[in-house]
Every structure is written in C-alpha cells, then in structure tokens.
Write a protein that holds these residues in place. Structure first.
Motif, PDB file in Angstrom:
ATOM      1  N   ASP A 132      39.484  37.101  42.138  1.00 18.38           N
ATOM      2  CA  ASP A 132      40.321  37.269  40.934  1.00 18.38           C
ATOM      3  C   ASP A 132      39.976  38.565  40.207  1.00 18.38           C
ATOM      4  O   ASP A 132      40.631  38.936  39.225  1.00 18.38           O
ATOM      5  CB  ASP A 132      40.084  36.117  39.930  1.00 18.38           C
ATOM      6  N   ARG A 133      38.918  39.240  40.673  1.00 21.57           N
ATOM      7  CA  ARG A 133      38.331  40.327  39.891  1.00 21.57           C
ATOM      8  C   ARG A 133      39.327  41.397  39.443  1.00 21.57           C
ATOM      9  O   ARG A 133      39.371  41.754  38.255  1.00 21.57           O
ATOM     10  CB  ARG A 133      37.212  40.981  40.691  1.00 21.57           C
ATOM     11  N   ILE A 137      32.730  41.941  35.610  1.00 17.27           N
ATOM     12  CA  ILE A 137      33.304  40.662  36.070  1.00 17.27           C
ATOM     13  C   ILE A 137      32.588  40.201  37.333  1.00 17.27           C
ATOM     14  O   ILE A 137      32.235  39.022  37.470  1.00 17.27           O
ATOM     15  CB  ILE A 137      34.826  40.816  36.304  1.00 17.27           C
ATOM     16  N   ASP A 138      32.358  41.127  38.265  1.00 20.15           N
ATOM     17  CA  ASP A 138      31.616  40.790  39.490  1.00 20.15           C
ATOM     18  C   ASP A 138      30.277  40.156  39.138  1.00 20.15           C
ATOM     19  O   ASP A 138      29.888  39.128  39.693  1.00 20.15           O
ATOM     20  CB  ASP A 138      31.327  42.057  40.308  1.00 20.15           C
ATOM     21  N   ALA A 139      29.560  40.794  38.208  1.00 19.97           N
ATOM     22  CA  ALA A 139      28.220  40.320  37.845  1.00 19.97           C
ATOM     23  C   ALA A 139      28.307  38.926  37.227  1.00 19.97           C
ATOM     24  O   ALA A 139      27.533  38.021  37.577  1.00 19.97           O
ATOM     25  CB  ALA A 139      27.562  41.304  36.876  1.00 19.97           C
ATOM     26  N   LEU A 140      29.262  38.749  36.333  1.00 16.30           N
ATOM     27  CA  LEU A 140      29.360  37.446  35.655  1.00 16.30           C
ATOM     28  C   LEU A 140      29.724  36.339  36.644  1.00 16.30           C
ATOM     29  O   LEU A 140      29.118  35.263  36.656  1.00 16.30           O
ATOM     30  CB  LEU A 140      30.395  37.548  34.527  1.00 16.30           C
ATOM     31  N   ILE A 154      47.813  35.085  37.768  1.00 13.49           N
ATOM     32  CA  ILE A 154      46.909  34.772  36.656  1.00 13.49           C
ATOM     33  C   ILE A 154      47.587  35.244  35.371  1.00 13.49           C
ATOM     34  O   ILE A 154      47.957  36.413  35.247  1.00 13.49           O
ATOM     35  CB  ILE A 154      45.544  35.455  36.851  1.00 13.49           C
ATOM     36  N   ILE A 155      47.751  34.312  34.440  1.00 12.02           N
ATOM     37  CA  ILE A 155      48.511  34.647  33.229  1.00 12.02           C
ATOM     38  C   ILE A 155      47.632  34.654  31.986  1.00 12.02           C
ATOM     39  O   ILE A 155      48.113  34.947  30.899  1.00 12.02           O
ATOM     40  CB  ILE A 155      49.696  33.670  33.035  1.00 12.02           C
TER      41      ILE A 155
END
Ligand SMILES: CC(C)(COP(=O)(O)OP(=O)(O)OC[C@H]1O[C@@H](n2cnc3c(N)ncnc32)[C@H](O)[C@@H]1OP(=O)(O)O)[C@@H](O)C(=O)NCCC(=O)NCCS
Length: 152
Positions: free
Chosen positions: A11-12, A35-38, A61-62
């Motif tokens: 989803d990144r 985002i990758d890290a989280l 994704i909305i």
C-alpha cells in the motif's frame, strides 16, 4: 461501501500519495521511507504505531488513519499511555459517508487493546472542518496553541 484494514507493505505508494494531500510540504520519497519503516516494524520511534486504510469496493484506498501510542498528550492523564491520531485523511469525494468514523473506530480499538484509556489528536487552528469532525466523534477541545520561534 468500504472496508477498514491495517496497511500492508504494497500500500506504500498509494499511502504516500495520500500523505502528500494531507501534508503537501512533505516529500514523496521521505514519506515512502517513513511508511515502510512503520509498516515493517509496527513502531514509530520507540512506541507502537499502526496505519489503517479504508479500501473502496474496487480496491482503491480512499483514506487512512495513522495512530500511535504516546506517553502523554495535552489534557490527558499522564499516568497512562494515550492513543494519538497522527494523521487522518479521507479523499474529498468519499467524505461524509462514514469512512473517517470507521477509521477512527479501528484506531480506538487498536489503542484500547494496547492499554490506552484516552485518545488524543491535534489539528491546525484554522481547520474548522476537522474540528467539527473530531467533535462529532466525541473529542473535546482541551487547548489552543500558537507556536513561536526566533533566530539566535
Ligand atoms: C476529517 C476527515 C478525515 C473526516 O472524514 P469523513 O469520512 O468525512 O468523516 P465521516 O463521514 O465518517 O464523519 C464523521 C463525523 O464527522 C462529521 N463531520 C465530518 N466532516 C464534517 C464537517 N466538515 N463539518 C461538520 N461535521 C463533519 C460527520 O457529520 C460525522 O458525524 P455524524 O456521524 O454524527 O454525522 C475528512 O474530512 C478529511 O480528510 N479532512 C481533511 C483532512 C483533515 O482535516 N484531517 C484531520 C486532521 S489530521
């Protein structure tokens, strides 16, 4: 119709694009890294965090809500960890249909399962739509703040 789920690694890029709509001053590359890290660690810094996404029937994704635990937040009991809304966004065409509420419910459950008994959030003083949405979901205003700086 939409479903709420925890964000996954693939989803990144879409999530990073939504981040830029909420935080236009950010860089796409930096958001992708964050985002990758989280997503891979389930942590933000040293504390647990998660991203929930709202997915439309066609798979788009909305919206998203990034939630984390904080050791304290303004107006909350400092003896307890607090669930904190780090980012909350729904695409304009999908607003006012319950998507934001569903994301918030998922985030609150996530925080409750990790021992939080309060949820906190913040918003720019001029974002009155965001204030109304928070209030509709049971948040109360605890403070209004102006930040200052000067060069030394
Ligand atoms: C805030 C935001 C995430 C809400 O998402 P949404 O999908 O429109 O929210 P919902 O449709 O689930 O609405 C939730 C509640 O807030 C209320 N609400 C939402 N937007 C509102 C507005 N502009 N004015 C008044 N009430 C509002 C809804 O009426 C609803 O309450 P109800 O169920 O009692 O009717 C969305 O408007 C958004 O992305 N805004 C821009 C980014 C932002 O401000 N983010 C928050 C700060 S980080």
């Amino acid at each position: 119709m939409h479903t709420i789920r925890i964000a996954e690694a693939n989803d990144r890029d879409l999530l990073a694009a939504l981040h830029l709509l909420l935080w236009p001053e950010c860089s796409f590359e930096e958001e992708k890294l964050a985002i990758d890290a989280l997503i891979s660690t389930g942590m933000s810094g040293t504390l647990p965090a998660a991203v929930f996404v709202a997915e439309a029937e066609d798979g788009r994704i909305i919206g998203f809500l990034e939630v984390g635990l904080r050791s304290h937040a303004d107006g909350c009991d400092p003896a307890q960890p607090v669930g904190f809304v780090e980012g909350w966004f729904v695409l304009e065409a999908s607003r006012n249909q319950g998507v934001g509420r569903a994301l918030m419910r998922a985030a609150e459950n996530w925080a409750r399962q990790r021992g939080a008994i309060e949820m906190a959030s913040d918003s720019w003083i001029t974002q009155e739509d965001s204030h109304r949405a928070h209030e509709a979901l049971g948040f109360e205003v605890v403070d209004r703040c102006v930040h200052f700086r000067k060069s030394l």
